[in-house]
Design an enzyme around this catalytic site. Structure first.
Site, mmCIF file in Angstrom:
data_model
loop_
_atom_site.group_PDB
_atom_site.id
_atom_site.type_symbol
_atom_site.label_atom_id
_atom_site.label_comp_id
_atom_site.label_asym_id
_atom_site.label_seq_id
_atom_site.Cartn_x
_atom_site.Cartn_y
_atom_site.Cartn_z
ATOM 1 N N HIS A 69 -29.534 1.368 55.691
ATOM 2 C CA HIS A 69 -28.855 0.673 54.599
ATOM 3 C C HIS A 69 -27.706 -0.193 55.117
ATOM 4 C CE1 HIS A 69 -27.785 0.291 50.345
ATOM 5 N NE2 HIS A 69 -26.520 0.369 50.728
ATOM 6 N N SER B 60 -29.740 -4.334 45.810
ATOM 7 C CA SER B 60 -30.541 -3.288 45.165
ATOM 8 C C SER B 60 -29.695 -2.042 44.946
ATOM 9 C CB SER B 60 -31.713 -2.929 46.070
ATOM 10 O OG SER B 60 -31.238 -2.375 47.278
ATOM 11 N N HIS B 61 -30.053 -1.275 43.942
ATOM 12 C CA HIS B 61 -29.517 0.074 43.787
ATOM 13 C C HIS B 61 -30.667 0.963 43.327
ATOM 14 C CE1 HIS B 61 -25.327 2.071 43.415
ATOM 15 N NE2 HIS B 61 -25.552 1.680 44.642
ATOM 16 N N HIS C 2 -32.508 3.626 44.895
ATOM 17 C CA HIS C 2 -32.543 5.084 45.053
ATOM 18 C C HIS C 2 -31.650 5.802 44.041
ATOM 19 C CE1 HIS C 2 -34.183 3.606 48.874
ATOM 20 N NE2 HIS C 2 -34.797 4.769 48.985
ATOM 21 N N GLN D 226 -22.860 7.867 42.939
ATOM 22 C CA GLN D 226 -21.484 7.674 42.508
ATOM 23 C C GLN D 226 -21.418 7.531 41.000
ATOM 24 O OE1 GLN D 226 -23.318 5.491 44.101
ATOM 25 N NE2 GLN D 226 -22.609 5.232 46.199
ATOM 26 N N GLY E 234 -28.275 -11.575 50.911
ATOM 27 C CA GLY E 234 -29.214 -10.699 50.243
ATOM 28 C C GLY E 234 -29.114 -9.299 50.758
#
Lengths: 737, 233
Positions: free
Chosen positions: A46, A91-92, A94, A237, A525
């Site tokens: 990541h 992206s988020h 997961h 979070q 990106g």
């Protein structure tokens, strides 16, 4: 460490034995536990892009309008009048699977911080979302959670969510994709960077206190999920948009007053990432006094503090002596600011507790010199195969089924939950091809679209990626804006599998070729690997955001027909296919065949036609033909917010290359736009089309209350617009019940 | 004339209101900080939309304790025109400057869209030049806009013509299908007994320019400009 213990704890940290040895080489000693944990997050996929970097180099990143390409928090392009657009997609995925509301909300929060950390005022959010089919209750629940998470965060921030896309496929059932794009506007001179400059300058921590939430979130996002994925909820979070709104205002005010030398948000890997990256970019180091970091709870260890991904925190560097001025601004906004360290000449991240040095790591070994792998790749197995012969279906029923299908049906249920009007810049409300935002104080507007097509990319990774770039650029051009730059979010499975890397490599080549051909360099990106649960991965899903510039905002065009008697043209030389189409999937329950070939020359000519015709005021509407083909595009253009418009179209006019009615009506492919033109402008429009080398075929006129399609002299479809509208407008909400 | 626009922590339509006053109407606009006890000589006060204090606890519940609100109360007691838009309306309810309360929308979802409101009275500074019965198309954007009050309060609002805006169909008919949030009596906006304090859920500042597709909201701002100009003559 005995080898056995080491291997076990390394596996827990997602580090390999080779990586451990590299760490020892970098440090010229064994790392202590804190240092090892820091390497673990910074060398996670990541944060380090270790599998993708060697490929990302092939993307075009330069252009005359690009002020800043990839590498900082966001890309920056010049939009004239001394202003710049700052934008990026992230992206988020997961976290959104594990906890949809907070996962999506903090995804929005993270990308907003990336934009304002550069000194830009965020003005819009777009989302590209992918879920499993709505028949499954879990998918409905994930979708509802994600949508309310985006709404909850964006609405409170006062940043409008103005556009996006939602697609469905079973491969996203356990791997939903939540990609969020944010765009902001800054004066060139107000742009700030994430650099720790000026030896001796104080390093100031602002915003929320550090808690135990999100520890190892970046590591979580760098591995596949198994059946126990829900147990990872503590890694997600929790967002506080009110805190972020205050942080946004305070940071912009501090920057405007010239108090900020460098600034970076604390996103993935929190304090660790912001300190070492800011040092690395400036060639300096940061010495952090860990006992000065404001904490939310007692008894936190240095490792927990360094790895926490608590939201709404920023790190900034100011000039020596200006600490009080910075503090006053944050106090005014009800926020804490604490000097937690100093910029030092040694290019290291040094963490101290009072006098004791807890960790000292050369910055570059955490950033630029992190591992990069040329992972083995195998040519991707192209899905698809030959198209079977299809049984005849009633075209009217097929059209209604397509308009009711979740990817095509109206997303009003979704976008009404988003404040899409705040800041009063939204010139085209959601539902049209591109979102268009005026830039106050200028006569200009910017347009944005986010697009991807996992089915196409699964069938042909390279061509599918090209098609995604072309579609985003085409959507932007439909509004009259000239596409000028792009951002990409690359969603893939496990990069350790050669076929996944094969897909990735092909997709990069496809994006590179299309971006080059269409003049939209990639300015930034995000790569999201490991979108796999229990060994089942997603389609390769590149999502492309294209930004365009409309020189005269009053010339904006939307997709809706305007007046009876206007002439309808199908513009562009794009070929069509039923392969991997929505028609095949929805009407025949098949996923087979290959999409039409991408023709980038034809795309460019079509973009030129759309942009030039809009600038001359020659088009009343322009709508991209994408999912569901021409018949769906005609119906959608007729669903004007001010009232329905019928159409009468002869599909034969498209030429004889189309083999049958279904192909002509429902076939998909790039480089096609439905435009409507006032009768008096038809001649001028046709001569412009000839001049830019883009075919524009007159196929019918706007008028009546029905959608009528003729084929070889026979009226094959004749259905009331009201009936089509009912199917299209109410279907999405019904399927969520 | 001078409009004062209050900034609470979490206000987010403050700049939109400022933009309309200054750049569309060409009037003077100043921001008023919630922590200051100073209206800076404003002739009219706007409490803008947003999420003051994050809407934590209850919309408007914390904002009512902001120092500036005492000044706003004093200003309104002297007859000064005050308008609360969306979150500003919620704050006026919490302060007791207007009667009633807001519940969550009947749909339990945030809703952002254009709605139609019928102007019920021209006896407020903000509707002074609007013919009662006229239907305005103005967007809403809220989670808590479901107006609620005790039956006798609603009766008093009706009897005293203090319902200023009511959700209707485009043709001006009261119809539950055109009520976007379940508000009692279709209330989209009300005023106080003295008629100088108005709260409304729709956002007129989002509908004051042709470029945004609708200019119906602008007349609410021009009304108060005329009303104040008239009262000064």
């Amino acid at each position: 460490m005995s080898p056995g213990v080491a291997a076990k704890s390394l596996a827990d940290l997602n580090l390999t034995t080779e990586e451990y040895e590299a760490i020892c080489d970098h440090l010229r000693r064994e790392p202590n536990n804190l240092e090892l944990q820091i390497y673990s997050v910074m060398w996670s996929e990541h944060c380090s892009y270790k599998s993708s970097r060697v490929h990302l180099r092939r993307l075009p990143t330069r252009g005359e309008r690009v002020l800043l390409g990839p590498g900082e928090n966001a890309g920056i392009v010049d939009i004239g009048d001394g202003l710049a657009a700052v934008f990026k997609i992230e992206s988020h995925n997961h976290p959104s699977f594990i906890e949809p509301y907070q996962g999506a909300a903090t995804g929005v929060g993270g990308i907003i911080r990336d934009i304002f950390t550069m000194g830009a005022r965020p003005i819009a959010i777009l989302d590209s979302l992918r879920f499993g089919p709505l028949e499954k209750p879990q998918n409905r629940s994930i979708l509802k959670g994600v949508v309310s998470g985006i709404a909850g965060y964006g609405n409170c921030m006062g940043i409008p969510t103005t556009g996006g896309e939602i697609m469905f496929d079973d491969c996203y059932s356990f791997n939903p994709l939540v990609n969020v794009l944010c765009v902001g506007i800054a004066r060139h001179g107000d742009i700030h960077y994430g650099k720790a400059s000026g030896i001796g300058n104080p390093v100031i921590y602002v915003g929320a206190r550090t808690g135990r939430d999100g520890i190892h979130g970046a590591t979580m996002a760098s591995a596949e999920f198994n059946e126990d994925a829900q147990a990872k909820r503590p890694n997600v979070q929790v967002g506080d948009p009110f805190m972020e709104k205050l942080l946004l205002e305070a940071c912009l005010e501090a920057m405007k007053k010239g108090l900020v030398t460098g600034i970076q948000d604390m996103g993935a890997a929190g304090l660790t990432c912001s300190t070492c990256e800011m040092g690395a970019r400036a060639g300096t180091g940061i010495e952090l006094q860990i006992e000065l970091v404001p904490l939310r709870e007692e008894g936190m260890t240095p490792t927990e503090i360094m790895l926490s991904e608590s939201q709404e925190r920023m790190l900034l560097v100011t000039e020596r002596g200006r600490e009080q001025d910075v503090g006053a601004i944050f106090k005014k906004w009800g926020l804490e600011s604490s000097v937690v360290g100093t910029v030092i000449a040694d290019p290291v991240l040094r963490i101290r507790n009072a006098e004791t040095v807890l960790a000292e790591i050369p910055n570059r070994t955490l950033t630029d010199d992190a591992p990069r792998y040329t992972r083995p790749l195998s040519p991707p197995a192209c899905a698809g195969g030959a198209l079977p012969s299809l049984p005849h279906v009633d075209p009217r029923a097929a059209l209604i089924a397509l308009l009711s299908a979740p990817p095509i049906a109206s997303k009003r249920w979704v976008y009404e939950q988003y404040d899409h009007m705040v800041r009063t810049n939204t010139l085209v409300l959601p539902g049209s091809d591109a979102t268009v935002l005026r830039v106050k104080g200028t006569g200009r507007a910017i347009a944005l679209s986010v697009d991807g097509n996992g089915s196409y990319t699964a069938a042909q990774p390279m061509a599918g990626a090209m098609a995604s770039v072309a579609e985003a650029a085409r959507n932007v051009a439909c509004s009259g804006a000239r596409p000028i730059a792009a951002t990409n979010c690359l969603n893939f499975g496990n990069p350790e599998k050669p076929e996944i890397m094969g897909q990735f490599s092909d997709v990069i080549d496809g994006i590179a070729e299309a971006c080059r051909a269409l003049g939209v360099p990639i300015t930034g990106g995000n790569v999201s690997f490991y979108n796999e649960t229990a060994g089942k991965g997603i389609h390769p899903t590149p999502v492309i955001g294209v930004l365009g510039l409309l020189e005269d905002a009053t010339k904006v065009v939307d997709q809706w027909f305007k007046a009876e008697g206007d002439v309808i043209y199908v513009c562009g030389a794009g070929a069509v296919s039923l392969g991997a189409s929505e028609y095949l999937r929805t009407v025949h329950g098949l996923s087979a065949g290959v999409p039409a070939a991408v023709d980038l020359k034809a795309e460019q000519a079509l973009i030129d036609l759309c942009v030039d015709a809009a600038a001359r005021g020659l088009v009343r509407s322009a709508h991209d033909c994408s999912d569901g083909g021409l018949a769906v595009a005609l119906a959608e253009s007729g669903f004007a917010p001010g009232g329905l418009h019928g159409v009468s179209v002869a599909l034969d006019a498209l030429g004889s290359e189309n083999g049958d009615f279904a192909l002509a009506a429902f076939g998909e492919g790039g480089a096609r736009v439905v435009a409507s033109v006032a009768p008096g402008d038809a001649a001028a429009f046709e001569s412009l089309a000839a001049r830019v080398g883009c075919p524009a075929r007159k196929v019918g006129i706007v008028g009546g209350n029905a959608l009528q399609l003729a084929w070889r002299g026979v009226r094959v479809v004749d259905v009331a617009m009201a009936e089509l509208f009912e199917a299209w407008s109410g279907s999405f909400a019904r399927q969520l019940q | 004339m001078k409009f004062g626009i209050v900034i609470f922590p979490g206000s987010n339509c403050d700049h939109d209101a400022y933009h309309v006053v200054k750049h569309v109407l060409g009037e003077e606009a100043v921001f008023l900080w919630h922590g200051d006890r100073d209206l800076r000589g404003s002739d009219c006060v706007i409490l803008p939309g947003g999420f003051a204090y994050g809407d934590y606890l209850r919309c408007g519940a914390l904002a009512k304790f902001s120092p500036v609100m005492q000044e706003v109360a004093d200003f309104s007691a002297k007859g000064g025109p005050v308008i609360g838009i969306c979150n500003g309306f919620q704050i006026l309810l919490e302060c007791g400057l207007l009667d009633g309360a807001m519940l969550r929308n009947a749909s339990l979802r945030y809703v952002c869209k254009h709605v139609y409101v019928r102007v019920e009275t021209d006896r407020t500074p903000f509707t002074s030049i609007i013919t009662p019965g006229r239907v305005l198309k103005i967007p809403i954007g809220h989670m808590e806009g479901n107006y609620y009050a005790a039956a006798d309060t609603v009766r008093a609002l009706e009897d005293e013509a203090r319902i200023v805006f009511r959700y209707t169909s485009p043709a001006g008919e009261v119809d539950p299908a055109w009520n976007p949030n379940g508000a009692m009596a279709g209330v989209a906006g009300i005023c106080n007994k003295a008629r100088n304090v108005v709260g409304m859920m729709p956002h007129p500042e989002r509908a004051s320019e042709a470029a945004l597709g609708c200019e119906d909201g602008k007349i609410i701002f021009t009304s108060v400009v005329r009303a104040i100009a008239g009262s000064c003559v």
